[in-house]
Design a protein around this motif. Structure first.
Motif, PDB file in Angstrom:
ATOM      1  N   ALA A 187     -27.147 -87.668 -14.818  1.00 35.70           N
ATOM      2  CA  ALA A 187     -28.341 -86.742 -14.865  1.00 35.70           C
ATOM      3  C   ALA A 187     -29.091 -86.633 -13.528  1.00 35.70           C
ATOM      4  O   ALA A 187     -29.046 -87.819 -12.826  1.00 35.70           O
ATOM      5  N   MET A 234     -34.711 -88.242 -17.628  1.00 36.64           N
ATOM      6  CA  MET A 234     -33.384 -87.610 -17.726  1.00 36.64           C
ATOM      7  C   MET A 234     -32.609 -88.168 -18.709  1.00 36.64           C
ATOM      8  O   MET A 234     -32.070 -89.422 -18.933  1.00 36.64           O
ATOM      9  N   GLY A 260     -28.273 -82.223 -16.046  1.00 38.58           N
ATOM     10  CA  GLY A 260     -27.026 -83.215 -16.261  1.00 38.58           C
ATOM     11  C   GLY A 260     -25.667 -82.609 -16.601  1.00 38.58           C
ATOM     12  O   GLY A 260     -25.366 -81.443 -16.587  1.00 38.58           O
TER      13      GLY A 260
END
Length: 124
Positions: free
Chosen positions: A50, A104, A35
């Motif tokens: 991300a 994510m 990220g």
């Protein structure tokens, strides 16, 4: 464990572009969700983008969607952030982060490893 080093920051005029890079060392880079976050003076660290472990999925903050692109090269142990149409409000220190997870995440606490950051300044 993974070590992260960002590069590519600098001073750019509004409307310009920059490409940030994050070099990772350590084992199993492809096992980490990666990220990008940023932190402006006096503000909390905020999520930017991300990318999944394979690179097949990406996720963006609304504020950068359509202007920024995250990508990764697992063979080179690197993740990138292409930033176009930059605005003064994009000015911040940008951090690369790694999470040993499947999802994510968009919160800093979800990431275990962090780089030292690279300054991005956008002039009006």
């Amino acid at each position: 464990q993974v070590q992260l080093v960002e590069s590519g920051g600098g001073l750019v005029q509004a409307g310009g572009s920059l490409r940030l890079s994050c070099a990772a060392s350590g084992r199993s880079f492809s096992a980490y969700v990666m990220g990008w976050f940023r932190q402006a003076p006096g503000k909390e660290r905020e999520f930017v983008a991300a990318i999944s472990r394979s690179g097949g999925s990406t996720y963006y903050a609304d504020s950068v969607k359509g202007r920024f692109t995250i990508s990764r090269d697992n063979a080179k142990n690197a993740v990138y952030l292409q930033m176009n149409s930059l605005k003064p409000e994009d000015t911040a220190v940008y951090y690369c982060a790694a999470a040993n997870s499947y999802g994510m995440g968009s919160y800093p606490y979800e990431y275990e490893y962090w780089g030292q950051g690279t300054q991005v300044t956008v002039s009006s």
